[in-house]
Write a protein that holds these residues in place. Structure first.
Motif: not given
Length: 270
Positions: A17-36
């Motif tokens: 989903i992030a890929r689709l949103l970034v592609q169309r120019g949205e500002r995206v923040s990703l949260l998850a447990r694993d920093p790597a």
């Protein structure tokens, strides 16, 4: 452009989903447990779309409400007020209720249900203050029927539907929309790990796995969000299970019972 925050955004449906949103120019923040994994996801997105807005990442466990609130504040400081939350963080540990440890059972409830509530709690007040916002919850087809070997997972995903339905009624007068999605088996790293752990009872109930491509699932979710849908289903079978569940579920359960009896008879006849 909108600021969209995705929990569980380092892999699977959330990342697609992030890929689709970034592609169309949205500002995206990703949260998850694993920093790597988050760093890898950010690098992949910005390498694929070098002209896009910078992706913000924040490592946090959604089961820790205080830490999640702090992470959200960091995202807001970096990217501005959050317009849309996509709560995609989730986990699954297959196993029957009798065989599964209390820890494995509780961790699925904590991540899949309480973690979503924590994420909503962290963004909802600011959305109310702004008089607008969208909350999208990624549930599962497992919220539409009971699956043997998935007691904790089904409980958590059923719970999300109750949460979304009640919250939608509370949020709509405040200008905030609530959407819930019920994805089928989806070809993600988590699914490939899960499928190797499925027990024989689950396999007899579900049959051979036929996962959907993650790209198809993500596109369907984004399309439904853009259309302002309150619930997003995948395929005719899922829609019928939702609409005719009281009729279809007993049929599925009886068919499973027959398969079980046949299997037990074959085992005893050896």
């Amino acid at each position: 452009m909108a600021h969209i925050m995705i929990t569980g955004g380092s892999s699977g449906i959330g990342l697609q989903i992030a890929r689709l949103l970034v592609q169309r120019g949205e500002r995206v923040s990703l949260l998850a447990r694993d920093p790597a994994k988050l760093e890898a996801a950010k690098h992949a997105l910005q390498s694929q779309y070098p002209d896009s807005r910078p992706v913000h990442i924040q490592a946090v466990d959604v089961t820790d409400g205080a830490a999640l609130h702090a992470a959200v504040m960091d995202c807001v400081a970096s990217q501005g007020a959050i317009d849309t939350l996509i709560a995609s963080a989730g986990m699954i540990v297959p196993g029957s209720f009798l065989d599964q440890t209390a820890g494995d059972f509780n961790s699925q409830i904590d991540t899949n249900l309480i973690g979503v509530a924590n994420a909503i709690r962290a963004v909802y007040p600011s959305m109310i203050a702004a008089g607008r916002g969208t909350i999208t919850i990624i549930s599962s087809g497992a919220a539409l029927l009971g699956i043997p070997g998935y007691t904790a997972y089904c409980a958590s995903k059923y719970g999300l539907r109750g949460l979304a339905t009640a919250l939608r009624l509370e949020a709509k007068p405040k200008g905030v929309s609530v959407c819930i999605c019920f994805p089928p088996d989806t070809d993600t790293p988590q699914f490939r790990q899960e499928i190797a752990q499925r027990g024989p009872e689950t396999k007899r109930f579900l049959g051979p796995p036929k996962p959907w491509p993650v790209e198809t699932v993500a596109k369907h979710i984004v399309k439904g969000m853009d259309a302002g849908k309150g619930e997003i289903f995948f395929g005719f079978d899922m829609m019928m299970l939702d609409k005719l569940g009281p009729i279809i579920r007993p049929i599925l359960e009886k068919a499973y019972e027959r398969r079980n009896k046949k299997h037990i008879g074959a085992q005893e006849g050896r």
